[in-house]
Write an enzyme that holds these catalytic residues in place. Structure first.
Site, PDB file in Angstrom:
ATOM      1  N   SER A  25       1.397  -1.396  -0.216  1.00 43.87           N
ATOM      2  CA  SER A  25      -0.392  -0.144   0.069  1.00 43.87           C
ATOM      3  C   SER A  25       1.225   1.310   0.365  1.00 43.87           C
ATOM      4  O   SER A  25       0.208   2.156  -0.408  1.00 43.87           O
ATOM      5  CB  SER A  25      -0.891   0.137   1.158  1.00 43.87           C
ATOM      6  N   THR A 157     -40.013  26.686 -11.774  1.00 45.38           N
ATOM      7  CA  THR A 157     -39.959  25.155 -11.510  1.00 45.38           C
ATOM      8  C   THR A 157     -40.669  24.026 -12.410  1.00 45.38           C
ATOM      9  O   THR A 157     -40.977  24.498 -13.387  1.00 45.38           O
ATOM     10  CB  THR A 157     -41.814  25.822 -10.635  1.00 45.38           C
ATOM     11  N   HIS A 158     -40.302  23.105 -12.338  1.00 52.86           N
ATOM     12  CA  HIS A 158     -40.532  21.943 -13.408  1.00 52.86           C
ATOM     13  C   HIS A 158     -39.441  22.352 -14.621  1.00 52.86           C
ATOM     14  O   HIS A 158     -39.124  22.527 -16.107  1.00 52.86           O
ATOM     15  CB  HIS A 158     -41.708  21.733 -13.563  1.00 52.86           C
ATOM     16  N   SER A 279     -13.795  22.973 -29.503  1.00 52.91           N
ATOM     17  CA  SER A 279     -14.177  21.639 -30.121  1.00 52.91           C
ATOM     18  C   SER A 279     -13.361  21.577 -30.763  1.00 52.91           C
ATOM     19  O   SER A 279     -12.766  22.356 -31.606  1.00 52.91           O
ATOM     20  CB  SER A 279     -15.178  21.734 -30.170  1.00 52.91           C
ATOM     21  N   LYS A 285     -17.142  26.476 -31.298  1.00 58.77           N
ATOM     22  CA  LYS A 285     -17.946  26.165 -30.642  1.00 58.77           C
ATOM     23  C   LYS A 285     -17.191  27.163 -28.810  1.00 58.77           C
ATOM     24  O   LYS A 285     -15.648  26.810 -29.372  1.00 58.77           O
ATOM     25  CB  LYS A 285     -18.115  24.388 -30.370  1.00 58.77           C
ATOM     26  N   ASN A 287     -18.100  25.570 -25.012  1.00 59.59           N
ATOM     27  CA  ASN A 287     -17.719  24.563 -24.049  1.00 59.59           C
ATOM     28  C   ASN A 287     -18.031  24.781 -22.658  1.00 59.59           C
ATOM     29  O   ASN A 287     -16.855  25.134 -21.726  1.00 59.59           O
ATOM     30  CB  ASN A 287     -18.075  22.995 -24.736  1.00 59.59           C
ATOM     31  N   GLU A 292     -19.181  21.243 -16.809  1.00 57.15           N
ATOM     32  CA  GLU A 292     -19.390  19.975 -17.094  1.00 57.15           C
ATOM     33  C   GLU A 292     -18.607  18.652 -16.275  1.00 57.15           C
ATOM     34  O   GLU A 292     -19.281  17.221 -15.470  1.00 57.15           O
ATOM     35  CB  GLU A 292     -19.734  18.905 -18.403  1.00 57.15           C
ATOM     36  N   LYS A 327      -7.983   4.285   2.283  1.00 53.59           N
ATOM     37  CA  LYS A 327      -7.722   5.362   1.769  1.00 53.59           C
ATOM     38  C   LYS A 327      -7.850   6.198   0.148  1.00 53.59           C
ATOM     39  O   LYS A 327      -7.751   7.181   0.375  1.00 53.59           O
ATOM     40  CB  LYS A 327      -6.066   4.939   2.391  1.00 53.59           C
TER      41      LYS A 327
HETATM   42  N1  ARG Z   1      -1.483  -0.969   6.203  1.00 55.69           N
HETATM   43  C1  ARG Z   1      -1.808  -0.966   7.098  1.00 55.69           C
HETATM   44  C2  ARG Z   1      -3.649  -0.272   6.668  1.00 55.69           C
HETATM   45  O1  ARG Z   1      -3.548   0.727   5.545  1.00 55.69           O
HETATM   46  C3  ARG Z   1      -2.085  -1.151   7.999  1.00 55.69           C
HETATM   47  C4  ARG Z   1      -2.232  -1.808   9.483  1.00 55.69           C
HETATM   48  C5  ARG Z   1      -1.090  -3.014   9.231  1.00 55.69           C
HETATM   49  N2  ARG Z   1      -2.277  -3.604   9.985  1.00 55.69           N
HETATM   50  C6  ARG Z   1      -2.399  -5.085  10.162  1.00 55.69           C
HETATM   51  N3  ARG Z   1      -2.261  -5.638  11.653  1.00 55.69           N
HETATM   52  N4  ARG Z   1      -1.697  -5.829   9.445  1.00 55.69           N
HETATM   53  O2  ARG Z   1      -4.434  -0.638   7.225  1.00 55.69           O
END
Ligand code: ARG
Length: 461
Positions: A25, A157-158, A279, A285, A287, A292, A327
């Site tokens: 991660s 309205t509408h 465009s 154009k 736009n 949007e 995250k």
């Molecule tokens: N990278 C993990 C998370 O985002 C951190 C916590 C991991 N804890 C564990 N016991 N594996 O949640």
């Protein structure tokens, strides 16, 4: 160690490469580095103060952590994917830097309370940025309301012309939507700003830690109440994403109106060349792509909320690795919402309003028909009968291609003998808006009062 991992003690085989790639991660959670280090510094200081480690060790750690932060901020830190996440990258780097003492940082702590702490610290800043952005957007809206307190436009309205309103009143309607979003975020901040640090893996820790101290150092209002809840709770992320999903819905509605108003058929506003795009095939154009995209970005904001709800709904207490998936939607919602708010504020500041065009449109579509009915009611005709009479007048207008104010008095009197020459006062657009003169009404006088109230609320006195 049989294995390079910080948790490798009980493992005899090294991690499968595909598993490593699947579980990593760090490529997204390195965004938490600043907060991770803040949390670690507070934790290290507390460990030293409580005599769980020596003061020297604690000082060494803090010094090392600060140096690591500098390295990260300078873009010189070597993020290692084999170290999984931001937490283990920083811890490993600390040990590399200060030696054996670094290995004591994780005393009385788990990544479970660590990551929950980082997330809350991160979100607190994001909340503050967004709230400031929303205040600024409100100031822009209030400024427009002030300039356009008596600019008349059709109210719908509408999406059918209904009654004339002032453009300032319309801007203040948007401001109210944004003000509620602001309130929601301020309330979400209260529930975000508590410290899970010390909950450790799930049950608390056997060391004599001081949770109040770390909470104080990190600017949290208080430590959380329950260790199991502390490491597993992600309500604060959902609350934020829900609040900005609602904000996204609001911005999308505003964008939709900007798109309609800037279309050839309406021409109420010009969003300006700097906020439009051309465009590649149609040379004529211009736009409203920014508007949007603002409408389109709400899809992310709305779906991120759903993503988090689905992520959490099947999880037993306490921490589960699923939580790592919280995250990206959270970061995406934070980034997207602040971007949208800032660009919308800038686009609105740049917008040109075509008062003449709005005024002309407001005069079409029998928009003062309700005013005529109200006029009759004031002459003692019950509202339902007045409604019927005006309906017949409108029908006459349609057949004869007339606007209400163009009908001769003699003709009007054929529909009701109670109609006098003063009727034309209520059939004008100015008469119509001026007469809606109560709190929350569209009268220019009320708009100016509402502007003053909003300014006071926004601290502009
Ligand atoms: N990278 C993990 C998370 O985002 C951190 C916590 C991991 N804890 C564990 N016991 N594996 O949640």
């Amino acid at each position: 160690m049989s294995n390079q991992k910080l948790w490798g003690g009980r493992f005899s085989q090294s991690t499968d490469k595909a598993v490593e790639a699947f579980t990593v991660s760090v490529h997204f959670d390195k965004r938490l580095a600043y907060y991770d280090i803040q949390g670690s510094v507070a934790h290290a200081r507390m460990l030293g103060d409580r005599g769980i480690i020596s003061k020297t060790e604690s000082d060494q750690m803090i010094c090392g952590l600060k140096a690591i932060l500098k390295e990260i901020e300078a873009g010189q830190f070597n993020w290692r994917h084999d170290l999984e996440d931001v937490h283990m990258n920083i811890e490993a780097s600390l040990t590399e830097r200060i030696g054996e003492t670094g290995k004591k940082l994780h005393t009385a702590r788990s990544r479970n309370d660590q990551v929950a702490t980082d997330m809350r610290l991160y979100l607190r800043d994001a909340l503050d940025d967004l709230t400031a952005g929303l205040k600024n957007l409100q100031r822009v809206l209030v400024g427009l309301a002030d300039i356009h307190s008596d600019t008349i436009m059709p109210g719908y309205t509408h999406l059918q012309s209904a009654q004339p309103v002032t453009f300032g009143h319309h801007m203040l309607a948007w401001q109210q939507m944004i003000e509620r979003d602001c309130q929601r975020l301020i309330q979400a901040r209260e529930r975000t700003n508590v410290s899970p640090l010390g909950a450790a893996a799930l049950a608390g820790t056997t060391y004599a830690i001081d949770r109040q101290q770390t909470a104080d150092e990190l600017g949290f209002d208080r430590p959380t109440e329950n260790s199991l809840d502390s490491v597993s709770d992600r309500d604060f992320t959902i609350e934020f994403c829900s609040s900005v999903a609602m904000l996204g819905m609001h911005i999308s509605r505003m964008a939709e109106e900007l798109i309609i108003w800037s279309s050839d058929r309406f021409k109420f506003i010009d969003l300006g060349d700097a906020f439009c795009t051309g465009s590649s095939i149609m040379p004529q154009k211009k736009n409203p792509d920014v508007a949007e995209l603002l409408r389109g970005k709400s899809a992310r904001l709305i779906s991120n909320q759903t993503r988090l709800l689905v992520l959490m709904k099947g999880q037993p207490l306490a921490y589960n690795r699923d939580n790592q998936e919280d995250k990206e939607p959270l970061f995406d919602s934070a980034d997207t919402s602040i971007d949208c708010v800032n660009i919308l504020a800038r686009m609105l500041s740049n917008m040109q309003v075509d008062k003449k065009c709005m005024y002309q449109a407001a005069g079409e579509g029998f928009s003062t028909a309700t005013d005529l009915a109200d006029y009759l009611v004031k002459k003692q005709i019950p509202f339902r009968d007045a409604h019927e009479i005006v309906g017949r007048v409108v029908s006459h207008c349609i057949e004869n291609h007339l606007q209400l104010r163009q009908v001769e008095l003699e003709t009007l009197r054929q529909f009701s003998a109670l109609i006098d020459s003063d009727v034309y006062d209520c059939l004008t657009l100015e008469g119509s808006v001026n007469s809606r003169d109560h709190v929350g009404g569209t009268a220019p006088r009320q708009v100016r009062k509402a502007v003053a109230r909003a300014r006071k609320h926004l601290g502009e006195g």
